[in-house]
Design a protein around this motif. Structure first.
Motif, mmCIF file in Angstrom:
data_model
loop_
_atom_site.group_PDB
_atom_site.id
_atom_site.type_symbol
_atom_site.label_atom_id
_atom_site.label_comp_id
_atom_site.label_asym_id
_atom_site.label_seq_id
_atom_site.Cartn_x
_atom_site.Cartn_y
_atom_site.Cartn_z
ATOM 1 N N GLU A 13 0.835 -1.210 0.000
ATOM 2 C CA GLU A 13 0.000 0.000 0.000
ATOM 3 C C GLU A 13 0.867 1.256 0.000
ATOM 4 O OE1 GLU A 13 -3.389 2.339 -0.074
ATOM 5 O OE2 GLU A 13 -3.197 0.186 -0.433
ATOM 6 N N THR A 14 1.936 1.246 0.785
ATOM 7 C CA THR A 14 2.829 2.396 0.874
ATOM 8 C C THR A 14 3.476 2.709 -0.475
ATOM 9 O OG1 THR A 14 3.296 1.923 3.195
ATOM 10 C CG2 THR A 14 4.888 3.305 2.036
ATOM 11 N N LEU A 15 3.826 1.669 -1.229
ATOM 12 C CA LEU A 15 4.561 1.849 -2.489
ATOM 13 C C LEU A 15 3.670 1.883 -3.728
ATOM 14 C CD1 LEU A 15 7.596 -0.501 -1.779
ATOM 15 C CD2 LEU A 15 7.475 1.992 -1.516
ATOM 16 N N ARG A 16 2.354 1.854 -3.552
ATOM 17 C CA ARG A 16 1.448 1.731 -4.705
ATOM 18 C C ARG A 16 1.600 2.846 -5.733
ATOM 19 N NH1 ARG A 16 -1.748 4.181 -0.893
ATOM 20 N NH2 ARG A 16 -2.980 5.912 -1.662
ATOM 21 N N ASP A 17 2.019 4.044 -5.313
ATOM 22 C CA ASP A 17 2.162 5.157 -6.256
ATOM 23 C C ASP A 17 3.484 5.123 -7.027
ATOM 24 O OD1 ASP A 17 -0.337 6.132 -5.531
ATOM 25 O OD2 ASP A 17 0.490 7.494 -4.020
ATOM 26 N N SER A 83 6.935 9.221 2.046
ATOM 27 C CA SER A 83 7.496 9.977 0.923
ATOM 28 C C SER A 83 8.973 9.634 0.717
ATOM 29 C CB SER A 83 7.297 11.484 1.118
ATOM 30 O OG SER A 83 7.964 11.926 2.279
ATOM 31 N N HIS A 84 9.720 9.482 1.803
ATOM 32 C CA HIS A 84 11.133 9.117 1.685
ATOM 33 C C HIS A 84 11.280 7.697 1.136
ATOM 34 C CE1 HIS A 84 15.086 7.681 3.208
ATOM 35 N NE2 HIS A 84 15.457 8.816 2.654
ATOM 36 N N CYS A 86 9.254 6.035 -0.733
ATOM 37 C CA CYS A 86 8.897 6.033 -2.156
ATOM 38 C C CYS A 86 10.000 6.637 -3.012
ATOM 39 C CB CYS A 86 7.577 6.769 -2.373
ATOM 40 S SG CYS A 86 6.136 5.859 -1.771
ATOM 41 N N GLU A 87 10.642 7.691 -2.517
ATOM 42 C CA GLU A 87 11.749 8.305 -3.257
ATOM 43 C C GLU A 87 12.902 7.323 -3.425
ATOM 44 O OE1 GLU A 87 14.594 12.293 -3.063
ATOM 45 O OE2 GLU A 87 13.117 11.941 -1.490
ATOM 46 N N VAL A 88 13.241 6.615 -2.351
ATOM 47 C CA VAL A 88 14.315 5.612 -2.408
ATOM 48 C C VAL A 88 13.951 4.513 -3.402
ATOM 49 C CG1 VAL A 88 15.527 3.812 -1.111
ATOM 50 C CG2 VAL A 88 15.160 6.074 -0.077
ATOM 51 N N VAL A 89 12.741 4.008 -3.318
ATOM 52 C CA VAL A 89 12.318 2.911 -4.188
ATOM 53 C C VAL A 89 12.245 3.368 -5.642
ATOM 54 C CG1 VAL A 89 10.434 1.313 -4.708
ATOM 55 C CG2 VAL A 89 11.215 1.610 -2.349
ATOM 56 N N ARG A 90 11.783 4.589 -5.896
ATOM 57 C CA ARG A 90 11.784 5.106 -7.280
ATOM 58 C C ARG A 90 13.187 5.088 -7.873
ATOM 59 N NH1 ARG A 90 8.087 8.865 -5.251
ATOM 60 N NH2 ARG A 90 6.034 8.523 -6.121
#
Length: 105
Positions: A13-17, A83-84, A86-90
């Motif tokens: 859910e956290t990484l869905r975006d 947000s952090h 997601c930034e790392v995973v992107r």
């Protein structure tokens, strides 16, 4: 101790975006794939990412640990900081290749 289903759902859910997220049970714990790229390892209700130079600037304050016995040291990714995380995973998705399919014999 393995990851709880609730924790795996929370990661997804956290990484869905970030992209298409799926989890696969491996090594007794879980690999989290984003856009078919293995980017996050979930073990014992903690998330780990490889220590790579491309994310060093984003993870300079992160704790480090070992996801399983015999593993190399990884960064611990705090999923609560969405947000952090997601930034790392992107960034990891940008640099991680899609694994090659294994040939059947």
């Amino acid at each position: 101790m393995a990851c709880s289903t609730e924790f795996i759902n929370f990661i997804q859910e956290t990484l869905r975006d970030v992209g298409d997220v799926r989890a696969r049970k491996m090594f007794g714990d879980w690999m989290i794939y984003v856009d078919e790229k293995p980017v996050v390892l979930a073990c014992d209700d903690m998330t780990f990412v490889k220590k790579l130079p491309e994310i060093e600037d984003l993870m300079e304050e992160a704790e480090c640990g070992f996801p399983y016995e015999g593993a190399r040291e990884h960064y611990i990714l705090e999923m609560e900081h969405q947000s952090h995380a997601c930034e790392v995973v992107r960034r990891l998705v940008e640099i991680t290749p899609v694994p090659k399919k294994k040939k059947s014999r």
